[in-house]
Design a protein around this motif. Structure first.
Motif, PDB file in Angstrom:
ATOM      1  N   LEU A  73      27.664 -64.908  12.055  1.00 50.01           N
ATOM      2  CA  LEU A  73      26.985 -63.962  12.927  1.00 50.01           C
ATOM      3  C   LEU A  73      27.547 -64.037  14.349  1.00 50.01           C
ATOM      4  N   GLU A  74      27.814 -65.237  14.819  1.00 48.38           N
ATOM      5  CA  GLU A  74      28.345 -65.401  16.169  1.00 48.38           C
ATOM      6  C   GLU A  74      29.736 -64.791  16.291  1.00 48.38           C
ATOM      7  N   ARG A  75      30.560 -64.981  15.253  1.00 51.23           N
ATOM      8  CA  ARG A  75      31.924 -64.414  15.278  1.00 51.23           C
ATOM      9  C   ARG A  75      31.906 -62.886  15.172  1.00 51.23           C
ATOM     10  N   TYR A  76      30.841 -62.340  14.643  1.00 55.53           N
ATOM     11  CA  TYR A  76      30.699 -60.885  14.501  1.00 55.53           C
ATOM     12  C   TYR A  76      30.498 -60.205  15.871  1.00 55.53           C
ATOM     13  N   HIS A  77      30.041 -60.973  16.883  1.00 57.97           N
ATOM     14  CA  HIS A  77      29.780 -60.476  18.249  1.00 57.97           C
ATOM     15  C   HIS A  77      28.831 -59.266  18.243  1.00 57.97           C
ATOM     16  N   PRO A  78      27.619 -59.451  17.731  1.00 53.47           N
ATOM     17  CA  PRO A  78      26.672 -58.316  17.707  1.00 53.47           C
ATOM     18  C   PRO A  78      26.161 -57.997  19.109  1.00 53.47           C
ATOM     19  N   ASP A  79      25.815 -56.733  19.327  1.00 55.19           N
ATOM     20  CA  ASP A  79      25.142 -56.392  20.586  1.00 55.19           C
ATOM     21  C   ASP A  79      23.641 -56.179  20.374  1.00 55.19           C
ATOM     22  N   LEU A  80      23.181 -56.337  19.109  1.00 58.53           N
ATOM     23  CA  LEU A  80      21.751 -56.305  18.789  1.00 58.53           C
ATOM     24  C   LEU A  80      21.537 -57.057  17.480  1.00 58.53           C
ATOM     25  N   ILE A  81      20.467 -57.856  17.419  1.00 59.63           N
ATOM     26  CA  ILE A  81      20.173 -58.639  16.211  1.00 59.63           C
ATOM     27  C   ILE A  81      18.740 -58.369  15.768  1.00 59.63           C
ATOM     28  N   PHE A  82      18.580 -58.069  14.476  1.00 58.28           N
ATOM     29  CA  PHE A  82      17.260 -58.029  13.844  1.00 58.28           C
ATOM     30  C   PHE A  82      17.154 -59.249  12.940  1.00 58.28           C
ATOM     31  N   ILE A 103      14.319 -61.837  10.439  1.00 57.31           N
ATOM     32  CA  ILE A 103      12.987 -62.051   9.875  1.00 57.31           C
ATOM     33  C   ILE A 103      12.472 -63.451  10.180  1.00 57.31           C
ATOM     34  N   MET A 104      13.299 -64.296  10.858  1.00 49.80           N
ATOM     35  CA  MET A 104      12.907 -65.684  11.141  1.00 49.80           C
ATOM     36  C   MET A 104      13.499 -66.118  12.470  1.00 49.80           C
ATOM     37  N   PRO A 105      12.952 -67.185  13.082  1.00 48.35           N
ATOM     38  CA  PRO A 105      13.533 -67.707  14.322  1.00 48.35           C
ATOM     39  C   PRO A 105      14.965 -68.192  14.091  1.00 48.35           C
ATOM     40  N   LEU A 106      15.828 -67.982  15.079  1.00 48.48           N
ATOM     41  CA  LEU A 106      17.226 -68.396  14.973  1.00 48.48           C
ATOM     42  C   LEU A 106      17.403 -69.767  15.619  1.00 48.48           C
ATOM     43  N   ASP A 107      18.366 -70.551  15.105  1.00 43.95           N
ATOM     44  CA  ASP A 107      18.538 -71.939  15.596  1.00 43.95           C
ATOM     45  C   ASP A 107      19.490 -72.030  16.781  1.00 43.95           C
ATOM     46  N   ARG A 108      19.907 -70.895  17.326  1.00 49.66           N
ATOM     47  CA  ARG A 108      20.769 -70.914  18.507  1.00 49.66           C
ATOM     48  C   ARG A 108      20.557 -69.638  19.314  1.00 49.66           C
ATOM     49  N   ASP A 109      21.048 -69.656  20.538  1.00 51.95           N
ATOM     50  CA  ASP A 109      20.906 -68.495  21.420  1.00 51.95           C
ATOM     51  C   ASP A 109      22.094 -67.551  21.261  1.00 51.95           C
ATOM     52  N   PHE A 110      21.807 -66.261  21.384  1.00 52.60           N
ATOM     53  CA  PHE A 110      22.842 -65.234  21.322  1.00 52.60           C
ATOM     54  C   PHE A 110      22.768 -64.383  22.584  1.00 52.60           C
ATOM     55  N   ALA A 111      23.915 -63.799  22.948  1.00 53.75           N
ATOM     56  CA  ALA A 111      23.953 -62.942  24.135  1.00 53.75           C
ATOM     57  C   ALA A 111      23.226 -61.620  23.886  1.00 53.75           C
ATOM     58  N   ALA A 112      23.102 -61.245  22.609  1.00 56.14           N
ATOM     59  CA  ALA A 112      22.491 -59.960  22.258  1.00 56.14           C
ATOM     60  C   ALA A 112      20.963 -60.058  22.216  1.00 56.14           C
ATOM     61  N   PRO A 113      20.265 -58.949  22.453  1.00 56.82           N
ATOM     62  CA  PRO A 113      18.811 -58.930  22.277  1.00 56.82           C
ATOM     63  C   PRO A 113      18.452 -59.235  20.825  1.00 56.82           C
ATOM     64  N   VAL A 114      17.354 -59.955  20.622  1.00 57.99           N
ATOM     65  CA  VAL A 114      16.882 -60.324  19.283  1.00 57.99           C
ATOM     66  C   VAL A 114      15.511 -59.703  19.051  1.00 57.99           C
ATOM     67  N   ILE A 115      15.379 -58.966  17.937  1.00 62.34           N
ATOM     68  CA  ILE A 115      14.105 -58.330  17.590  1.00 62.34           C
ATOM     69  C   ILE A 115      13.647 -58.872  16.240  1.00 62.34           C
ATOM     70  N   TYR A 116      12.415 -59.356  16.195  1.00 62.17           N
ATOM     71  CA  TYR A 116      11.868 -59.954  14.980  1.00 62.17           C
ATOM     72  C   TYR A 116      11.186 -58.882  14.134  1.00 62.17           C
ATOM     73  N   ILE A 117      11.536 -58.870  12.831  1.00 58.30           N
ATOM     74  CA  ILE A 117      11.024 -57.848  11.910  1.00 58.30           C
ATOM     75  C   ILE A 117      10.454 -58.491  10.656  1.00 58.30           C
ATOM     76  N   LYS A 118       9.803 -57.675   9.820  1.00 52.99           N
ATOM     77  CA  LYS A 118       9.316 -58.145   8.519  1.00 52.99           C
ATOM     78  C   LYS A 118      10.431 -57.967   7.483  1.00 52.99           C
ATOM     79  N   GLU A 119      10.282 -58.644   6.357  1.00 53.92           N
ATOM     80  CA  GLU A 119      11.327 -58.544   5.324  1.00 53.92           C
ATOM     81  C   GLU A 119      11.286 -57.192   4.621  1.00 53.92           C
ATOM     82  N   LEU A 120      10.116 -56.574   4.572  1.00 49.92           N
ATOM     83  CA  LEU A 120       9.990 -55.227   4.012  1.00 49.92           C
ATOM     84  C   LEU A 120       9.460 -54.303   5.108  1.00 49.92           C
ATOM     85  N   LEU A 121      10.256 -53.336   5.471  1.00 51.46           N
ATOM     86  CA  LEU A 121       9.893 -52.420   6.560  1.00 51.46           C
ATOM     87  C   LEU A 121       9.313 -51.126   5.997  1.00 51.46           C
ATOM     88  N   ASP A 122       8.287 -50.600   6.642  1.00 52.52           N
ATOM     89  CA  ASP A 122       7.767 -49.283   6.262  1.00 52.52           C
ATOM     90  C   ASP A 122       8.058 -48.288   7.390  1.00 52.52           C
TER      91      ASP A 122
END
Length: 633
Positions: A430-439, A441-460
């Motif tokens: 994921l880090e090598r992918y250089h995302p500018d936005l991350i969704f 379903i769980m807390p991440l074990d490291r910090d990223f430069a991109a905004p992080v949005i927490y979602i459910k595993e099944l979206l409606d």
């Protein structure tokens, strides 16, 4: 509402109610009450009740079907019965519909109010008529009648129709339902003559034609015949409309009415692709205004060239029209004020600039049209906020079917972006992918430069809507869509929730605004800015919901102050029942829009609104607001 009140009296009574009881209670004649009771007896067999009459004792109601009865009473509450605030205009409409004198008793019977009430309100009706250069003539033993020029009478009716006067709409129902053929001919003739018209201009013309038919049905006009051929496009269109309306509605249209139609067409129809020229001074004034607004509201209006050209074109034509004393009605003005409060504030400032620089008085309706140009830019800006993300990472518990489903749903929001899924074990990838936005379903074990949005595993669908909502904010990092609306509810504060009795609406607003300013939530001059906005145009909207706010965003902290009134306050012919005073910081325009959108839903949902007004607690208000999201607290 008299029929409804009579039914409620009968429902609550444990014994027979006499005719004298109703005459004294409603202050009307014996004949009027007998007519009411006769109507209720006729309706009884199919409306879930039986109305028994016993000589010497009166009337007794027996319920046979509670569901049918409730539906009938509900229909009585809305059946062509006029609110007090609309009644003066409705009485004026009723008088315009009469071809001769009408008695006060007849007016009282029509509006189901006492003769005393009619006499009290007639002074206000006279003042209203005078504003349209019409008069009320009174004659002993005959009654009253409206006198004045036919054109002024039609102008009054047209204005009330644009205001959705219920009495007039009801009276014109058969005309409105049969007008489609006339509408089609009008559009076809405009196209045939190679002319142009926008939606609001078209509505102006159609309403005038409808009022012309309505008036000609009541006041028989002398038919005119063509003596010479129409010499221009406007005359040709007007003549075609005259012929069609006479044939469809079996009326005669006079030479004067035809000339009025020509005037209305001339004001609203124009040549295609006009050469709009705007002076360097106008361009400079608009540029300076937009730069000031950008500084004040943290916007980017001055950078949007398409928006500027569109605004300049509109304003150039507007100034020309206003110098000719021509202004258009805007049927969306209330909705614009409610749903785009900050935008309408900007339109007010823009109107003030035009008044100062170009000596034109911009009406509320025209300010609403200006606001739509600013709103269009904000919608483009909102869309660009979502499109700013090009590489999106989605973190799931695995790379299975649920991950693929989330990927497809996210791609539906970001059609131009590259979307990749990662399991929670693939943080390096994921880090090598250089995302500018991350969704995730769980807390991440490291910090990223991109905004992080927490979602459910099944979206409606509701989750996807909330994702769009979250991404409209400039700072959307470390947000959970489950809490997307929680922030809205957090700015309601128990210390700023009150139940009050008052008969002075401006004084109550001043007091609430002063409390917000002195508490440190509202910035300097907050109370002054609230009253300044209110002085321009009332923020009392549908069903008594009020949303006062400052004309200039100046809050230090976000807050919604709520006041439920023990008894509604009548102010400027409007009724206030609950006040939501808004105090938001400059950075939170989108929050303001979300709040007013929610309150717009509330004022359109009378059942839930009544729950709030009846229970009078902050908890009930928040429960209702949550229900409007389709959820529960």
């Amino acid at each position: 509402m008299r029929l409804c009140h009579i039914m409620n009296d009968l429902l609550e009574a444990k014994d027979y109610l006499s005719l004298d009881h109703f005459i004294k209670t409603y202050e009307v004649s014996k004949r009027t009450i007998q007519n009411d009771l006769s109507y209720l007896m006729q309706m009884s067999s199919r409306k879930g009740y039986q109305l028994h009459m016993r000589r010497g004792r009166g009337y007794l109601l027996e319920v046979t079907n509670r569901e049918l009865l409730n539906d009938f009473i509900k229909s009585l509450e809305s059946d062509r019965l006029i609110d007090t605030k609309d009644r003066n205009k409705s009485i004026a409409v009723y008088l315009a519909m009469q071809s001769d004198y009408v008695s006060m008793d007849k007016v009282a019977e029509t509006f189901q109010i006492s003769k005393t009430s009619v006499k009290k309100e007639m002074r206000e009706v006279e003042e209203l008529l005078e504003s349209f250069h019409l008069q009320l003539e009174k004659k002993s033993h005959y009654g009253i009648r409206l006198i004045g020029a036919a054109h002024d009478c039609k102008q009054m009716l047209a204005d009330f129709f644009f205001e959705n006067n219920p009495f007039l709409e009801n009276a014109m129902q058969d005309i409105l339902k049969d007008f489609a053929q006339v509408n089609s001919l009008l559009v076809n003739q405009i196209e045939k003559e190679d002319l142009n018209i926008n939606y609001n201009e078209l509505k102006n013309v159609i309403v005038w034609l409808q009022i012309t038919v309505f008036y000609a049905r009541i006041h028989v006009e002398k038919q005119m015949f063509m003596t010479s051929k129409p010499v221009n496009a406007i005359q040709r269109i007007a003549w075609k409309m005259k012929e069609m309306m006479e044939a469809c509605f079996d009326i005669a249209i006079s030479a004067e009415s035809l000339q009025e139609m020509e005037v209305v067409l001339r004001l609203n129809v124009r040549a295609k692709q006009p050469t709009v020229s705007f002076s360097d001074q106008l361009r400079q004034d608009v540029d300076l205004f937009l730069m000031d607004i950008d500084k004040l509201y943290n916007t980017a209006f001055s950078e949007d060239q398409d928006f500027k050209e569109s605004l300049l074109t509109h304003v150039s034509l507007l100034i020309e029209r206003l110098h000719q004393k021509i202004s258009y009605k805007n049927t969306l003005i209330k909705e614009i004020c409610i749903r785009y409060p900050m935008i309408f504030n900007i339109a007010i400032r823009f109107s003030d600039m035009l008044k100062e620089k170009y000596n034109v008085e911009v009406t509320h309706d025209e300010a609403g049209f200006i606001a739509t140009h600013f709103a269009a830019h904000m919608e483009r800006e909102r869309k660009s906020r979502i499109l700013r993300f090009n590489r999106i990472g989605v973190v799931c518990s695995s790379g299975g079917g649920s991950a693929y489903l989330i990927k497809l749903q996210i791609e539906s929001l970001f059609s131009q972006a590259d979307v990749e899924t990662f399991s929670f074990l693939q943080m390096d990838e994921l880090e090598r992918y250089h995302p500018d936005l991350i969704f995730t379903i769980m807390p991440l074990d490291r910090d990223f430069a991109a905004p992080v949005i927490y979602i459910k595993e099944l979206l409606d669908d509701l989750d996807l809507m909330r994702i769009r909502q979250v991404l409209q904010y400039d700072n959307c990092d470390s947000l959970s869509i489950a809490d997307a609306n929680s922030y809205l509810y957090s700015i309601f504060d128990r210390h700023f929730f009150q139940i009050r009795k008052s008969d002075d609406y401006p004084a109550l607003l001043q007091e609430m605004a002063q409390q917000i300013e002195e508490s440190g939530y509202g910035g300097e001059h907050y109370a002054q800015y609230v009253m300044e906005r209110e002085s321009y145009m009332s923020t009392i909207y549908m069903n008594g919901v009020c949303i006062p706010h400052p004309i200039e965003i100046c809050a230090n902290r976000n807050l919604i102050s709520v006041c439920i009134l023990e008894e509604p306050i009548c102010y400027e012919d409007k009724q206030a029942s609950i006040i939501f005073m808004v105090s938001l910081t400059k950075e939170d325009y989108e929050v303001h829009k979300d709040i007013t959108k929610k309150l717009y839903q509330l004022m359109n949902d009378e059942k839930r609104l009544q729950r709030v007004l009846r229970n009078r607690t902050l908890e009930e208000l928040l429960i209702v607001m949550k229900e409007l999201d389709g959820g529960t607290l």
